[in-house]
Design a protein around this motif. Sequence first.
Motif, short mmCIF file in Angstrom:
data_model
loop_
_atom_site.label_atom_id
_atom_site.label_comp_id
_atom_site.label_asym_id
_atom_site.label_seq_id
_atom_site.Cartn_x
_atom_site.Cartn_y
_atom_site.Cartn_z
N GLY A 111 1.62 -3.43 5.18
CA GLY A 111 0.58 -4.99 5.08
C GLY A 111 -0.74 -4.28 5.81
O GLY A 111 -1.73 -4.69 5.13
N LEU A 112 -0.54 -3.61 6.94
CA LEU A 112 -1.88 -3.16 7.30
C LEU A 112 -2.86 -2.39 6.44
O LEU A 112 -3.92 -2.16 6.13
CB LEU A 112 -1.98 -2.41 8.43
N ALA A 113 -2.05 -1.50 5.48
CA ALA A 113 -2.73 -1.01 4.44
C ALA A 113 -3.20 -1.63 3.38
O ALA A 113 -3.91 -1.36 2.46
CB ALA A 113 -1.49 0.18 3.70
N GLY A 114 -2.60 -2.81 3.30
CA GLY A 114 -3.07 -4.07 2.28
C GLY A 114 -2.38 -3.73 0.89
O GLY A 114 -3.05 -3.90 -0.17
N LEU A 115 -1.05 -3.43 1.03
CA LEU A 115 -0.23 -3.18 -0.42
C LEU A 115 1.08 -4.38 -0.14
O LEU A 115 1.42 -4.49 0.69
CB LEU A 115 0.16 -1.77 -0.35
N PRO A 116 1.55 -4.56 -1.43
CA PRO A 116 2.78 -5.25 -1.75
C PRO A 116 3.93 -4.28 -0.97
O PRO A 116 3.27 -3.08 -1.58
CB PRO A 116 2.97 -5.76 -3.06
N PRO A 117 4.92 -4.50 -0.60
CA PRO A 117 5.13 -5.70 -0.43
C PRO A 117 4.78 -6.44 1.05
O PRO A 117 5.23 -7.69 1.37
CB PRO A 117 6.96 -5.66 0.04
N GLY A 118 3.76 -6.00 1.62
CA GLY A 118 3.11 -6.47 2.87
C GLY A 118 1.99 -7.42 2.16
O GLY A 118 0.88 -7.08 2.32
N LEU A 119 2.54 -8.51 1.74
CA LEU A 119 1.47 -9.67 0.86
C LEU A 119 0.42 -10.11 1.71
O LEU A 119 -0.68 -10.13 1.36
CB LEU A 119 2.28 -10.57 0.05
N ALA A 120 0.68 -10.24 3.04
CA ALA A 120 -0.36 -10.76 4.08
C ALA A 120 -1.39 -9.82 4.17
O ALA A 120 -2.67 -10.14 3.98
CB ALA A 120 0.35 -11.07 5.57
N GLY A 121 -1.14 -8.65 4.29
CA GLY A 121 -2.32 -7.52 4.14
C GLY A 121 -2.86 -7.63 2.97
O GLY A 121 -4.27 -7.26 2.82
N LEU A 122 -2.19 -7.66 1.68
CA LEU A 122 -2.89 -7.57 0.71
C LEU A 122 -3.86 -8.87 0.43
O LEU A 122 -5.26 -8.53 0.08
CB LEU A 122 -1.90 -7.67 -0.63
N PHE A 123 -3.45 -9.93 0.80
CA PHE A 123 -4.36 -11.13 0.65
C PHE A 123 -5.48 -10.89 1.66
O PHE A 123 -6.68 -11.54 1.39
CB PHE A 123 -3.67 -12.21 0.67
N ALA A 124 -5.47 -10.57 2.76
CA ALA A 124 -6.30 -10.07 3.73
C ALA A 124 -7.44 -9.23 3.17
O ALA A 124 -8.76 -9.64 3.32
CB ALA A 124 -5.81 -9.40 4.95
N LYS A 125 -7.03 -8.16 2.48
CA LYS A 125 -8.19 -7.41 2.08
C LYS A 125 -8.90 -8.07 0.68
O LYS A 125 -9.95 -8.02 0.55
CB LYS A 125 -7.43 -6.09 1.38
N VAL A 126 -8.00 -9.02 0.09
CA VAL A 126 -8.74 -9.81 -1.19
C VAL A 126 -9.54 -10.59 -0.57
O VAL A 126 -10.73 -11.00 -1.02
CB VAL A 126 -7.55 -10.62 -1.94
#
Lengths: 489, 505
Positions: free
Chosen positions: A392-407
């Motif tokens: 998530g900190l890297a910003g990739l699924p399955p850490g969707l929270a991190g992905l949306f953060a980057k988005v």
Amino acid sequence: MVQSIDHVALLPAYLAAGTAVLVLLVDLFTGRAVLPVAALGAAATAAGAWLVGTGADRATFCVRDGCSYLADGTGGLVAVLFALLTLGVLVLSAPLLRSGAVPVGEYCFLLACAMTGGVVLGYAGDLIILIVALETLTLPLYVLVGLRRRTVESAEGAVTFFVVSVVATTVTLLGAALLYALTGTVQLSALAARLGERTELRDVPLAAAAVVLILAGLAFKVAAVPFHAWAPAAYDGAPVPVAAYLSTASKLGGVVAILYVAVTGLRPWLDVAGPVLAALAVLTMTVGNLVALRQRRMVRLLAWSSVAQAGYILAPLGAFATADGRTGEALAVAAAATVAYTVFYVILELAAFGSVVALRPFAGDGGEIDEYRGAARRAPWVGGAFVLALVGLAGLPPGLAGLFAKVVVVRSLLDGGAGWLAIVVAVNAVVGLAYYVRVAALLFGVASAPRSRVPWAVAGALAVTTLVALVVGFAPQLVLDAADLVATR
Amino acid sequence: MSAGQVALVATLAVPAVGASVVAALPSRADRAARLVGTVAAAVTLVVSAALYRPGDGGWFSFGPNPPAIRPWHDLDVSWASGLDLRFHLGVDGISYPLVVLTALLTLLCCGYTLWHVPDPGRGRLLTALLLAIEVGILGTFLALDLVLFFVFFEVVLLPMYAVIAVWGGPDRRHAARKFVLYTLLGSVLLLVGVFTVVSAAGTGDIVALTAANPLSRGTQLAAFTLLALGLAVKAPLWPLHTWLPDAHTEAPTVGSVILAGVLLKMGTYGLIRVAVGVAPEGARWAAPVVGSLAVAAIIVGSLVCLAQRELKRLIAYSSVGHMGFVMLGIATLTATGLQAALIGNVAHGIITGLLFFLAGAVKDRAHTGLLDDLGGLRERAPGLAGVLGFAAIASLGLPGLAGFWGEAFAVVGSLRRGGPLWSTLAAIAALGGALTAAYFLRLLRRVSHGPASPVVAAMPAGLARPELASWGPLVLLALAVGLVPALVLGMAHDPVQALTEVVNR
């Protein structure tokens, strides 16, 4: 002049300060059940702040220029976040406290004091309250960092942190003093009004210096490059739960302070503040990511990664550097993006540090990264939570929270016409993945060790944090709505 | 919800649920877990096949001015309005063949894993990851929202990394890291491109964007550059391909099959659906560059293959060449070229999937993939050599087999485009086609013919039944698509026509 004081508005602050006092008394007279009392107090603070925040907007300590203490939804949200983070860190500290490596009463008292600072910070309406609250948040942390008995690293970290932070506060105060000299007010909204009315103030010598100084001082708190050097030493020397507090609550405090000062106080002067913030963001994420690539110790890696994350947090504000990014709408989008990213980040970071706590001996430090080899086989669920947090900190699924953060960040930058900064963020995300994935892969390496048992308190805290991360991953709108609320102050 | 919408959701939900169930089962129930996974993959195939809607797919139901994308089934729900993210799924003649191909290859790979788990074991996790990858790929093909497309595009990354890093060959860590970092670079550029479009247009709906095209020329050029760069890394387009040979060589057999068979198609499909559809003016502007790079990829891929000494690496580089043909077809922006790209995509998925299965079979038996050590396979294992010969010939583009149509029509499309540049490109691409034949024939001569080498003489001769079961459908499909290209081209005709109208408007 006699002021009427709205005690309901002050309720969250009373609850937080009351928790600290209560913890001190309980420790003094009984010496037992200190941690449950502190945890209950934190929970009560969160509930109080929630109640006050959802009611009508309140304000107190008002003078002609405006109010110094604003109990609106924005402040409520910040206060709830601080109280919950403190609660999480307290629960994560349970095994550490039981092991006797740190004095229980002092530890809980200091954390409750820091929480008081954070809660008041959310409600701050003028520069003085803001700086005092920020100091109240930070001051107990110097001691907490140095609380690990008989370890040189701990003392070193504490001293570094203390010295750097005192200098930072001085710089901030100097900036605030210069702004006061320019405008004759410390009220954030009045400050904005005067800076907007009196354009001739721009020609006053040291006017730009005031903006740069106050932002630079606050940048220390979020560990933004070039004001970051204290962070790795302090994180690594501190007990792991304190490091978690430093990288979540303390950073949140810095972000809130920067937002209040830059967006509310210095709004007419964003053309001066914007380039400073853009430069800070680019430097912070790039340096943080590059140095993190070479780390061998777990907490240092997380420290450098959190430096890099501070860069992403500041990035949306970098859009103020362009004229497109300073229109009313773009301003709100950028501020909301910063808040949203911070919330996503704080959840994931707490999960990451929670996993470190769960995987390590209770009284130990974070250790070398190599010691984590095969950890996911010893404790599959904790390993899974750790991987989810890292990814998530890297910003990739399955850490969707991190992905949306980057988005959110990239989107706000493109809305604000700062496409170049969006590309810098994007490329940095690739560099970041290199070290996150290295750690994640290591967790699944082969190591022959027995399954370890995780204390139930830590397991519970970690499970709740991970669950929250999953929920906001699938329903990011929850965080985005809250962030919009904060940005519209 | 209509039946079609249920099917759309089920296409994604079945493998997703399957993956979680398989991963959650205890390790002592490994075989049962793999079986559950295979059943989930089979159900997915059935459901995705049921998405087909015969006839012209609602061509007339849209009135006099139909939009350029007319999905057979359409599901549109808001997910996160603050991000312009809508859960908008749909399937049409362009995406349907790829959807079914994905479901089929995943089923074959899960079935193969049921029989043979590569070292270090733990087949249920491999099966779970294959299903997770399937969710990402299917989602990418079904998404009709730009942001959703990006989200699914990202889903694939880490599971594939894990497949290579855990079950791969000796140099797997390096290869896996290279794969994940390269392709993440591609997808972050895609992210910036997506939001360049979304901030300018205020919507991420691919259907609306393709129909109305509200973007200014400057935005289109910037958006197409970013989107195409991001997608070209995945496709991969020379010179952004360097992650591919390592990843393919080190990945386990099932990983290579999915990677070559359908994962690369996310890039080319995205280029057609997203980049060309959303930024047609940008596509027209960049077409000569893309076309030239595509032809360069064909030639470079072929030449490298001629000098290649390792079986899987050779097949990997042949993918660079074949995807070059697909990219050339897209770059022409003509109906013929786009049709060629679509059928080339499908054919390459079928044939290269088969080739990687076969390469895996050879390497499992001989424990080496070096062409110098192989030889005389025909004498020792005539069945394996026969199928390998069939796949190689199909891949080099023999008329009557699937590989022919994509390559031939890419060249025809390029010629039809006219002008000195495109005629030259067509000529060079045709030359590349000849080189393809040369290296595949060299491969067959080295592997199948001649006296049996010591390693080949020592390997077991027979073919296992699961192997036949996983190769059989691909052999049949290669024949079927080769003999009746209308299987793919028929349903793609109308959407491609509509897309070329948008591009040449």
